[in-house]
Scaffold this motif. Sequence first.
Motif, PDB file in Angstrom:
ATOM      1  N   TRP A 125      93.869  74.594  62.176  1.00  0.00           N
ATOM      2  CA  TRP A 125      94.121  75.970  62.577  1.00  0.00           C
ATOM      3  C   TRP A 125      95.639  76.452  62.490  1.00  0.00           C
ATOM      4  O   TRP A 125      96.167  77.262  61.994  1.00  0.00           O
ATOM      5  CB  TRP A 125      93.385  76.170  63.728  1.00  0.00           C
ATOM      6  CG  TRP A 125      93.567  77.895  64.128  1.00  0.00           C
ATOM      7  CD1 TRP A 125      92.618  78.673  63.890  1.00  0.00           C
ATOM      8  CD2 TRP A 125      94.458  78.524  64.733  1.00  0.00           C
ATOM      9  NE1 TRP A 125      92.879  79.866  64.127  1.00  0.00           N
ATOM     10  CE2 TRP A 125      94.101  79.875  64.597  1.00  0.00           C
ATOM     11  CE3 TRP A 125      95.677  78.255  65.125  1.00  0.00           C
ATOM     12  CZ2 TRP A 125      95.121  81.119  65.203  1.00  0.00           C
ATOM     13  CZ3 TRP A 125      96.586  79.308  65.742  1.00  0.00           C
ATOM     14  CH2 TRP A 125      96.162  80.427  65.678  1.00  0.00           C
ATOM     15  N   PHE A 126      96.360  75.265  63.110  1.00  0.00           N
ATOM     16  CA  PHE A 126      97.757  75.924  63.158  1.00  0.00           C
ATOM     17  C   PHE A 126      98.536  75.680  61.974  1.00  0.00           C
ATOM     18  O   PHE A 126      99.556  76.397  61.496  1.00  0.00           O
ATOM     19  CB  PHE A 126      98.457  74.874  64.241  1.00  0.00           C
ATOM     20  CG  PHE A 126      98.445  75.282  65.604  1.00  0.00           C
ATOM     21  CD1 PHE A 126      99.197  76.399  66.012  1.00  0.00           C
ATOM     22  CD2 PHE A 126      97.614  74.955  66.537  1.00  0.00           C
ATOM     23  CE1 PHE A 126      99.297  76.818  67.572  1.00  0.00           C
ATOM     24  CE2 PHE A 126      97.279  75.285  67.877  1.00  0.00           C
ATOM     25  CZ  PHE A 126      98.150  76.367  68.429  1.00  0.00           C
ATOM     26  N   THR A 127      98.077  74.743  61.035  1.00  0.00           N
ATOM     27  CA  THR A 127      98.634  74.398  59.810  1.00  0.00           C
ATOM     28  C   THR A 127      98.071  75.563  58.723  1.00  0.00           C
ATOM     29  O   THR A 127      98.860  75.933  58.012  1.00  0.00           O
ATOM     30  CB  THR A 127      97.986  73.041  59.180  1.00  0.00           C
ATOM     31  OG1 THR A 127      98.542  72.100  60.026  1.00  0.00           O
ATOM     32  CG2 THR A 127      98.493  72.895  57.743  1.00  0.00           C
ATOM     33  N   ALA A 128      96.805  76.104  58.900  1.00  0.00           N
ATOM     34  CA  ALA A 128      96.360  77.196  58.179  1.00  0.00           C
ATOM     35  C   ALA A 128      97.196  78.350  58.473  1.00  0.00           C
ATOM     36  O   ALA A 128      97.732  79.294  57.753  1.00  0.00           O
ATOM     37  CB  ALA A 128      95.336  77.457  58.313  1.00  0.00           C
ATOM     38  N   THR A 129      97.526  78.553  59.819  1.00  0.00           N
ATOM     39  CA  THR A 129      98.325  79.785  60.300  1.00  0.00           C
ATOM     40  C   THR A 129      99.705  79.868  60.095  1.00  0.00           C
ATOM     41  O   THR A 129     100.250  80.843  59.621  1.00  0.00           O
ATOM     42  CB  THR A 129      98.023  80.046  61.999  1.00  0.00           C
ATOM     43  OG1 THR A 129      96.680  79.902  61.891  1.00  0.00           O
ATOM     44  CG2 THR A 129      98.417  81.489  62.391  1.00  0.00           C
ATOM     45  N   LEU A 130     100.385  78.856  60.460  1.00  0.00           N
ATOM     46  CA  LEU A 130     101.726  78.649  60.365  1.00  0.00           C
ATOM     47  C   LEU A 130     102.210  77.955  59.234  1.00  0.00           C
ATOM     48  O   LEU A 130     103.687  77.913  58.868  1.00  0.00           O
ATOM     49  CB  LEU A 130     102.275  77.787  61.840  1.00  0.00           C
ATOM     50  CG  LEU A 130     101.848  78.683  63.107  1.00  0.00           C
ATOM     51  CD1 LEU A 130     102.343  77.789  64.205  1.00  0.00           C
ATOM     52  CD2 LEU A 130     102.459  79.965  63.087  1.00  0.00           C
ATOM     53  N   GLY A 131     101.694  76.988  58.847  1.00  0.00           N
ATOM     54  CA  GLY A 131     102.082  76.164  57.539  1.00  0.00           C
ATOM     55  C   GLY A 131     102.533  75.067  58.059  1.00  0.00           C
ATOM     56  O   GLY A 131     103.074  73.976  57.203  1.00  0.00           O
ATOM     57  N   PHE A 132     102.494  74.472  59.371  1.00  0.00           N
ATOM     58  CA  PHE A 132     102.642  73.296  59.662  1.00  0.00           C
ATOM     59  C   PHE A 132     102.034  72.930  61.135  1.00  0.00           C
ATOM     60  O   PHE A 132     101.433  73.860  61.585  1.00  0.00           O
ATOM     61  CB  PHE A 132     104.238  73.219  59.940  1.00  0.00           C
ATOM     62  CG  PHE A 132     104.772  74.183  61.222  1.00  0.00           C
ATOM     63  CD1 PHE A 132     104.599  73.710  62.421  1.00  0.00           C
ATOM     64  CD2 PHE A 132     105.131  75.304  60.693  1.00  0.00           C
ATOM     65  CE1 PHE A 132     105.161  74.670  63.319  1.00  0.00           C
ATOM     66  CE2 PHE A 132     105.515  76.186  61.690  1.00  0.00           C
ATOM     67  CZ  PHE A 132     105.660  76.106  63.024  1.00  0.00           C
TER      68      PHE A 132
END
Length: 342
Positions: A125-132
């Motif tokens: 989720w965080f990778t998809a949302t923030l890119g990292f």
Amino acid sequence: MPPFLPGLELSRRFYTEAVRPLLEETAPDLPHSAARIGGGSEVLGYDTPRSRDHEWGPRLQLFLRPRDVPRHAGRIRHHLAEHLPKTFHGYPTHFAATGDGDVRVMRATDGPVHHRVEVTHTTAWFTATLGFDPAQGITPADWLTTPAQLLAEVTAGAVFHDGLHQLGPLRHTLRWYPRDIWLHVMARQWQRIAEREAFVGRCGEVGDELGSAMIAAHQTRQLMRLCLLMDRRYPPYDKWLGSAFARTTAGHRLTPVLTAALAATDWHTREKHLAYAYEAVAGIHNQLDLTDRVDPATRPYHSRPFRVLHAERFTKALLARVTDPALRELPDGIRQFSPDED
């Protein structure tokens, strides 16, 4: 529609009263966290009855351990689709397609519920949302290339249950920029103001009142964003910028001043109000005690009769306090990839 209920409260009740009991039926004792974070006016606390027309309603995220997603996520989604109530506190739990990309709206249904309970894990989720993935550490490039709107979305909202003991620490890590990054971001914000200070008068001097008003609007936007940064609050995108600014330390004092600058029909009046705002924001900067005191008074623009702050002085003062030499060398290059540039 039933009486309006703020979206965060609706989602909290939805998890507690509807989703969690079904989760315990289909996957008892499965460790999980539940939250309403990410995109949506309700996450930032700005939703109104108007917000109900799309992408608003009883919705949330369920976070599982990475190894549990392939084992349980499909079954949980299906169980919720079959057994969630068709309405919750008067609101449909079914979200119908609109034909506009992935945008969905609440609609009544007689069949399975196409719900908006996202079942995922924090890394995805965080990778998809923030890119990292903040759990793996956050680099200066991560901080500087992530739009402030996204940082606001992942640190606002609410966590309803943190059985994985991950969401709280991750959101705490992201709650605000590290000191050097904060100083650098504010330095860049002051520089944006500096670059166009004289243009309000210069456009007006040649009879271009429309151009002068356009520059005043730009300066107003940058001052509002700066006030949020000085309050340690991530500036949201423009739809909510005025709402967020109104809640800042300077909002009550400066809202009428900036409104008057935008309403002015001649550049002299426009410049007068902006000069007052410049000096007020400069005073707030000095109160933060982040740098040596910088003279907050406006002055002529070199030999030209335009009243400016020479805001680049604040840029230099802030950069002088940045301890990371790599960051100190970025002010010019950062414009190439800063997501909050206009």
